[in-house]
Design a protein around this motif. Structure first.
Motif, PDB file in Angstrom:
ATOM      1  N   PRO A 140       3.160   8.797   2.273  1.00 47.55           N
ATOM      2  CA  PRO A 140       3.041   8.561   0.831  1.00 47.55           C
ATOM      3  C   PRO A 140       3.999   9.399  -0.016  1.00 47.55           C
ATOM      4  N   ASN A 141       4.252  10.673   0.383  1.00 51.53           N
ATOM      5  CA  ASN A 141       5.117  11.516  -0.444  1.00 51.53           C
ATOM      6  C   ASN A 141       6.588  11.138  -0.341  1.00 51.53           C
ATOM      7  N   GLN A 142       6.894  10.168   0.507  1.00 49.45           N
ATOM      8  CA  GLN A 142       8.258   9.655   0.604  1.00 49.45           C
ATOM      9  C   GLN A 142       8.463   8.401  -0.246  1.00 49.45           C
ATOM     10  N   LEU A 143       7.431   8.036  -1.012  1.00 50.59           N
ATOM     11  CA  LEU A 143       7.472   6.817  -1.816  1.00 50.59           C
ATOM     12  C   LEU A 143       7.430   7.148  -3.301  1.00 50.59           C
ATOM     13  N   SER A 144       7.903   6.220  -4.106  1.00 44.53           N
ATOM     14  CA  SER A 144       7.776   6.351  -5.555  1.00 44.53           C
ATOM     15  C   SER A 144       6.335   6.050  -5.965  1.00 44.53           C
ATOM     16  N   GLY A 145       6.001   6.340  -7.226  1.00 44.44           N
ATOM     17  CA  GLY A 145       4.660   6.052  -7.712  1.00 44.44           C
ATOM     18  C   GLY A 145       4.324   4.569  -7.621  1.00 44.44           C
ATOM     19  N   GLY A 146       5.275   3.732  -7.980  1.00 42.58           N
ATOM     20  CA  GLY A 146       5.050   2.297  -7.896  1.00 42.58           C
ATOM     21  C   GLY A 146       4.846   1.820  -6.472  1.00 42.58           C
ATOM     22  N   GLN A 147       5.619   2.385  -5.542  1.00 39.80           N
ATOM     23  CA  GLN A 147       5.444   2.018  -4.133  1.00 39.80           C
ATOM     24  C   GLN A 147       4.090   2.481  -3.603  1.00 39.80           C
ATOM     25  N   ARG A 148       3.656   3.664  -4.018  1.00 42.27           N
ATOM     26  CA  ARG A 148       2.343   4.138  -3.584  1.00 42.27           C
ATOM     27  C   ARG A 148       1.230   3.242  -4.113  1.00 42.27           C
ATOM     28  N   GLN A 149       1.398   2.757  -5.354  1.00 47.83           N
ATOM     29  CA  GLN A 149       0.377   1.851  -5.878  1.00 47.83           C
ATOM     30  C   GLN A 149       0.405   0.517  -5.143  1.00 47.83           C
ATOM     31  N   ARG A 150       1.569   0.086  -4.716  1.00 44.44           N
ATOM     32  CA  ARG A 150       1.653  -1.133  -3.910  1.00 44.44           C
ATOM     33  C   ARG A 150       0.949  -0.947  -2.561  1.00 44.44           C
ATOM     34  N   VAL A 151       1.077   0.238  -1.993  1.00 45.95           N
ATOM     35  CA  VAL A 151       0.333   0.531  -0.753  1.00 45.95           C
ATOM     36  C   VAL A 151      -1.173   0.435  -1.015  1.00 45.95           C
ATOM     37  N   ALA A 152      -1.601   0.997  -2.143  1.00 42.13           N
ATOM     38  CA  ALA A 152      -3.022   0.946  -2.488  1.00 42.13           C
ATOM     39  C   ALA A 152      -3.477  -0.497  -2.690  1.00 42.13           C
ATOM     40  N   ILE A 153      -2.624  -1.329  -3.262  1.00 41.77           N
ATOM     41  CA  ILE A 153      -2.966  -2.742  -3.451  1.00 41.77           C
ATOM     42  C   ILE A 153      -3.039  -3.452  -2.100  1.00 41.77           C
ATOM     43  N   ALA A 154      -2.097  -3.150  -1.209  1.00 41.09           N
ATOM     44  CA  ALA A 154      -2.143  -3.734   0.139  1.00 41.09           C
ATOM     45  C   ALA A 154      -3.423  -3.324   0.859  1.00 41.09           C
ATOM     46  N   ARG A 155      -3.828  -2.065   0.702  1.00 42.03           N
ATOM     47  CA  ARG A 155      -5.076  -1.598   1.314  1.00 42.03           C
ATOM     48  C   ARG A 155      -6.275  -2.351   0.739  1.00 42.03           C
ATOM     49  N   ALA A 156      -6.231  -2.655  -0.557  1.00 42.13           N
ATOM     50  CA  ALA A 156      -7.317  -3.418  -1.178  1.00 42.13           C
ATOM     51  C   ALA A 156      -7.341  -4.861  -0.672  1.00 42.13           C
ATOM     52  N   LEU A 157      -6.183  -5.416  -0.374  1.00 44.74           N
ATOM     53  CA  LEU A 157      -6.092  -6.809   0.047  1.00 44.74           C
ATOM     54  C   LEU A 157      -6.454  -7.030   1.505  1.00 44.74           C
ATOM     55  N   VAL A 158      -6.349  -6.003   2.318  1.00 41.76           N
ATOM     56  CA  VAL A 158      -6.367  -6.193   3.772  1.00 41.76           C
ATOM     57  C   VAL A 158      -7.681  -6.767   4.287  1.00 41.76           C
ATOM     58  N   THR A 159      -8.788  -6.528   3.581  1.00 39.48           N
ATOM     59  CA  THR A 159     -10.084  -7.055   4.024  1.00 39.48           C
ATOM     60  C   THR A 159     -10.394  -8.427   3.440  1.00 39.48           C
ATOM     61  N   ASN A 160      -9.472  -8.983   2.640  1.00 31.32           N
ATOM     62  CA  ASN A 160      -9.688 -10.258   1.956  1.00 31.32           C
ATOM     63  C   ASN A 160     -10.996 -10.233   1.175  1.00 31.32           C
ATOM     64  N   PRO A 161     -11.134  -9.297   0.223  1.00 30.65           N
ATOM     65  CA  PRO A 161     -12.408  -9.103  -0.474  1.00 30.65           C
ATOM     66  C   PRO A 161     -12.687 -10.183  -1.508  1.00 30.65           C
ATOM     67  N   ALA A 162     -13.963 -10.241  -1.944  1.00 30.24           N
ATOM     68  CA  ALA A 162     -14.341 -11.190  -2.989  1.00 30.24           C
ATOM     69  C   ALA A 162     -13.686 -10.837  -4.313  1.00 30.24           C
TER      70      ALA A 162
END
Length: 241
Positions: free
Chosen positions: A149-171
């Motif tokens: 994470p510390n090798q990424l920009s703030g926007g890239q880190r938020q994209r990682v967080a969004i990918a983590r939110a998407l991975v379970t295909n939540p409601a």
């Protein structure tokens, strides 16, 4: 008010939701008889002044806390009175969280961070990796899987967080001030990504105090003193600097 009636495409149904906190000898009402319907593929902002109850509502919607009374149906499952263990399971399956501070594991790679919600799933590790790689591809970070994470920009880190939110295909995808730590250009990029996810059929709920973010969403629910003060559809598009 836009509460509406429950239909087959209802994802969230709140009926007479109240949340009280006991503080010393006094009781504080954070949510006061909330009635709310959110349908599949809605794009909703929850806003209001400090102390309005929006964080408490986020905790209830995200199954982080139980209401004191009332009914909460998440995809027709009654979750208002579940145990902490049951709530944890519901969160893992039904809700994808995105936080202002990203909440990434600092010493784990991007790929491991995105795989994290799948740890408790009974499946081969290769399948978890495949699902995480697909989520990272959706947010444009296929080339960052081995980065920390510390090798990424703030926007890239938020994209990682969004990918983590998407991975379970939540409601629902639930964002808590998801652009609060980002500059205006990066905010525009992240909101464009939310627009894309919405166009793909995701139900998105953003808790925010930023007027520009609220105006960007299609529906704005404003809380004041623990009650819904207004609930309106919003057709305005916001241009970011």
């Amino acid at each position: 008010m836009m509460e509406g009636l429950q239909t087959d495409d209802t994802v969230i149904s709140l009926s007479n939701i109240t949340k009280n906190y006991q503080m010393a000898q006094h009781s504080f009402c954070a949510l006061d008889n909330i009635n709310l319907i959110i349908k599949r593929n809605e794009y909703v902002a929850i806003t209001g002044p400090s102390g309005s109850g929006k964080s408490t509502l986020m905790n209830v919607l995200g199954c982080l806390d139980n209401p004191s009374c009332g009914q909460y149906l998440l995809e027709r499952n009654d979750v208002a009175s579940q145990s902490e263990a049951q709530l944890a399971k519901i969160r893992n399956v039904g809700v994808g969280f995105i936080f202002q501070s990203f909440n990434l594991l600092p010493k784990a790679s991007v790929l491991i961070n995105v795989m994290q919600p799948l740890v408790y799933r009974v499946m081969p590790n290769a399948k978890r990796k495949q699902m995480a790689l697909k989520a990272l591809e959706r947010v444009g970070l296929s080339d960052k899987v081995d980065n920390l994470p510390n090798q990424l920009s703030g926007g890239q880190r938020q994209r990682v967080a969004i990918a983590r939110a998407l991975v379970t295909n939540p409601a629902i995808i639930l964002g808590d001030e998801p652009t609060g730590n980002l500059d205006s250009k990066t905010t525009a990029d992240i909101m464009a990504l939310f627009d894309q996810l919405h166009s793909q059929g995701h139900t998105i709920i953003l808790v925010t105090h930023e007027a520009e973010i609220a105006q960007h969403c299609h529906r704005v629910i404003r809380l004041v003193d623990g009650k819904i003060d207004s609930d309106v559809m919003n057709n305005k598009e916001v241009a970011y600097a």
